[in-house]
Scaffold this motif. Sequence first.
Motif, PDB file in Angstrom:
ATOM      1  N   UNK A  64       0.792  -0.716   0.379  1.00  0.00           N
ATOM      2  CA  UNK A  64      -0.423   0.168  -0.235  1.00  0.00           C
ATOM      3  C   UNK A  64       1.090   1.426   0.364  1.00  0.00           C
ATOM      4  N   UNK A  65       0.923   2.051  -0.937  1.00  0.00           N
ATOM      5  CA  UNK A  65       2.014   2.686  -0.878  1.00  0.00           C
ATOM      6  C   UNK A  65       0.708   4.524  -1.285  1.00  0.00           C
ATOM      7  N   UNK A  66       0.471   5.656  -0.186  1.00  0.00           N
ATOM      8  CA  UNK A  66       0.297   6.561  -0.378  1.00  0.00           C
ATOM      9  C   UNK A  66       0.290   7.356  -1.458  1.00  0.00           C
ATOM     10  N   UNK A  67      -0.118   8.416  -2.274  1.00  0.00           N
ATOM     11  CA  UNK A  67       0.797   8.881  -3.154  1.00  0.00           C
ATOM     12  C   UNK A  67       0.087  10.548  -3.084  1.00  0.00           C
ATOM     13  N   UNK A  68      -0.781  10.682  -2.754  1.00  0.00           N
ATOM     14  CA  UNK A  68      -0.740  12.543  -2.522  1.00  0.00           C
ATOM     15  C   UNK A  68      -2.618  13.094  -1.350  1.00  0.00           C
ATOM     16  N   UNK A  69      -2.344  14.093  -0.336  1.00  0.00           N
ATOM     17  CA  UNK A  69      -3.525  13.916   0.177  1.00  0.00           C
ATOM     18  C   UNK A  69      -4.852  14.071  -1.142  1.00  0.00           C
ATOM     19  N   UNK A  70      -6.264  14.207  -0.543  1.00  0.00           N
ATOM     20  CA  UNK A  70      -7.420  14.188  -0.797  1.00  0.00           C
ATOM     21  C   UNK A  70      -7.751  15.173  -1.307  1.00  0.00           C
ATOM     22  N   UNK A  71      -7.036  16.909  -0.342  1.00  0.00           N
ATOM     23  CA  UNK A  71      -5.971  17.296  -1.131  1.00  0.00           C
ATOM     24  C   UNK A  71      -5.540  17.850  -2.539  1.00  0.00           C
ATOM     25  N   UNK A  72      -4.869  17.034  -2.788  1.00  0.00           N
ATOM     26  CA  UNK A  72      -4.282  17.101  -4.200  1.00  0.00           C
ATOM     27  C   UNK A  72      -2.142  17.392  -3.699  1.00  0.00           C
ATOM     28  N   UNK A  73      -2.254  17.585  -1.882  1.00  0.00           N
ATOM     29  CA  UNK A  73      -0.729  18.103  -1.982  1.00  0.00           C
ATOM     30  C   UNK A  73      -0.402  16.588  -1.636  1.00  0.00           C
ATOM     31  N   UNK A  74       1.337  17.192  -0.975  1.00  0.00           N
ATOM     32  CA  UNK A  74       1.756  15.688  -1.096  1.00  0.00           C
ATOM     33  C   UNK A  74       1.890  15.166   0.202  1.00  0.00           C
ATOM     34  N   UNK A  75       2.443  13.983   0.723  1.00  0.00           N
ATOM     35  CA  UNK A  75       2.245  13.449   1.511  1.00  0.00           C
ATOM     36  C   UNK A  75       3.745  12.408   2.038  1.00  0.00           C
ATOM     37  N   UNK A  76       3.455  12.137   3.478  1.00  0.00           N
ATOM     38  CA  UNK A  76       4.800  11.681   3.989  1.00  0.00           C
ATOM     39  C   UNK A  76       4.200  10.476   4.362  1.00  0.00           C
ATOM     40  N   UNK A  77       2.795   9.988   4.327  1.00  0.00           N
ATOM     41  CA  UNK A  77       2.911   8.810   4.930  1.00  0.00           C
ATOM     42  C   UNK A  77       3.734   7.438   3.930  1.00  0.00           C
ATOM     43  N   UNK A  78       4.402   6.317   4.909  1.00  0.00           N
ATOM     44  CA  UNK A  78       5.055   5.680   4.442  1.00  0.00           C
ATOM     45  C   UNK A  78       4.470   4.693   3.683  1.00  0.00           C
ATOM     46  N   UNK A  79       4.756   3.683   2.595  1.00  0.00           N
ATOM     47  CA  UNK A  79       4.210   2.497   2.109  1.00  0.00           C
ATOM     48  C   UNK A  79       4.385   1.458   3.063  1.00  0.00           C
ATOM     49  N   UNK A  80       3.179   0.206   2.631  1.00  0.00           N
ATOM     50  CA  UNK A  80       3.773  -0.383   3.750  1.00  0.00           C
ATOM     51  C   UNK A  80       3.390  -2.102   3.093  1.00  0.00           C
ATOM     52  N   UNK A  81       3.525  -3.389   3.459  1.00  0.00           N
ATOM     53  CA  UNK A  81       3.114  -4.556   2.776  1.00  0.00           C
ATOM     54  C   UNK A  81       2.062  -5.203   3.742  1.00  0.00           C
ATOM     55  N   UNK A  82       1.120  -5.646   3.534  1.00  0.00           N
ATOM     56  CA  UNK A  82      -0.237  -5.876   3.987  1.00  0.00           C
ATOM     57  C   UNK A  82      -0.884  -7.330   3.836  1.00  0.00           C
ATOM     58  N   UNK A  83      -1.182  -8.022   4.196  1.00  0.00           N
ATOM     59  CA  UNK A  83      -2.083  -9.563   3.841  1.00  0.00           C
ATOM     60  C   UNK A  83      -3.180  -8.720   2.886  1.00  0.00           C
TER      61      UNK A  83
END
Length: 460
Positions: free
Chosen positions: A410-429
Motif C-alpha cells: 500500500x503506497x500513499x500517493x497524495x492527500x485528498x486535497x492533492x498535496x504531497x504526503x509523508x505517509x510510508x508505504x506498507x505491505x499487508x496481507x
Amino acid sequence: MTGTPSEPAQAAASGDATAQKAFRTPIGTHDLAPPESDRWVALMGAFIGLADRAGFGYLQTPIFEDIGVFARIGEGTDVVGKEMYEFFDRSDRHLALRPECTASVCRAFAQHRPTTPWKIWYQGPFFRYEAPQAGRYRQFHQIGAETLGTDDADADVEIIALAADFFAALGLAQVPLVLNSMGDADTRAAYGEALSVYLQRRVGDVDSEDRDKIERHPLRILDSKREATAAVAAEAPQITDFLSPTTAAHFERVREGLDALGVSHEVDPKLVRGLDYYTRTTFEFRAASLDAAQDTICGGGRYNGLVEALGGPPTPGIGFALGIERLLLACDAEGVFEVPTQRAEVWVVDIAGGAAARDLTHDLRSVGIRADRAFDDRSMRAQMRAADRSGAEIALIVGPDEAGAGTVTVRPLRRPDGGSTDEPQRTVARTDLLGTLRTVFDALNAAAGDTDGSHSSGLD
C-alpha cells in the motif's frame, strides 16, 4: 437488392480509411466527454440533492411531441415561428423536437392528472435552430423544476429559492435575481394594447431589426438588446401600473417571501419573458460575469392557463429552466465549480500477470471505493504514471513476491486535497487490506484537513 457498391462502400470494404468521409458533429451541437462530462454529472448531483430535499420528483418527457403542444407557447414568438425543428413522420404526423419543457410538463399533467401540488424536476436536451455562439447551441441542455396545482405565492418563493440555492451550492456569487409580475390575462391584454399604441408612435426610433415585433409580438421589444430599441423600451409604459389588486398582492407576497429567505432581488418592470404563457410572477437570474447578450442563465415564471390550453383542467403552475452550457460558462467566469480531476481513489498496479488487479478492483468497487487499473501487461513504470495521472490517493502494488505471499504493498500517493504526503508505504496481507486502507485514508484526510471523512466513505 443488388447492385454496384458505391465508392465509400468499396473503400470501407477494402479498408481504405483515407477515402471515407470524416464525420463531425452537426453545426450547433457538441460531444460531451470526460473530464468535462464528470463536471456535468457533479452538477446534476448537486441539483438532484436540492430538488429531492424539497420534495420534487423526476419527470422525463419525449424529446418530440405533437407540434400543437409547442404551438401553445406562442405563435408569434421566434421559438415557434423561426426556431423549432418540425417534421412529418412516416405516418404523416406533424411533430416537433422540444424547444423547451414547460409545455411538455403541462401536457403530461393534462394527460395523467396527478395529485396536486405536483412538484417535478427534469433535465435533458432541447432543440432550437438559431445562430450558435458561446453557451448557445442548437442542441442545448436544461435543468428545470415546476410546481403545478397551486396559486399560492409561497410556491413561487419555493421555486425561486431552489434556483438560488443551486447557484450558491455551485459557488456562484454574481447571479443577481430580477423579478416582475405579468398580472393576469386582463392585465396582459390591457398592457399589450397600451404598449402597442406607444410603440406605433415611436416606430421610427426602433431598430429596423425589431420593427416587425411591434405588430407580431410587442412585448418582445422590451427585452431587445439593440441599443436603439432599448432606449425606446426604457420610456415605455410599465406593466406594474396595470396590475389588479389581487395580482399586486400576490406579487408583494412573493417579494416578502424572498426577503424572509434572504434571497436578494430587484424589480425590473421591463422583464416580461418572451413566451405567451407567462402570467403573474416572472423572473431571471443573470450572470454578471458574462456578456449582457448572454447573461441570462435561468428564467421562469408562473403560467396559469397553459394546462387548460393543452386539454387539462384549470391548473396554475410555476417553474424555471436553466441552461447547463451557459451556467458552466458563468462558473468558469467566476472560477468556481471546476472540472473534477480525480476519477479514482485507489489504483492497482499489477506486474504479476493482471489477475490481482482484476480481482482487487472488483472487490474494492463492491465496498464503494473508486478503484481502477491499467491493462495490457504494462511495465511498473508505465502503471505508476497512469496511477499518478488518475489523481488516485493510494496505489496498491502487486508484484511476483506479493502475489506469491498473498500480500499487497500500500503506497500513499497524495492527500485528498492533492498535496504531497509523508505517509510510508506498507505491505499487508490481502485479508487485512480494507482495514489498512481505512487507516491510511484517515491519516491522509487528517493531513488534508478533511475531518468529515468524505473520502473513501465506502469503508465506513
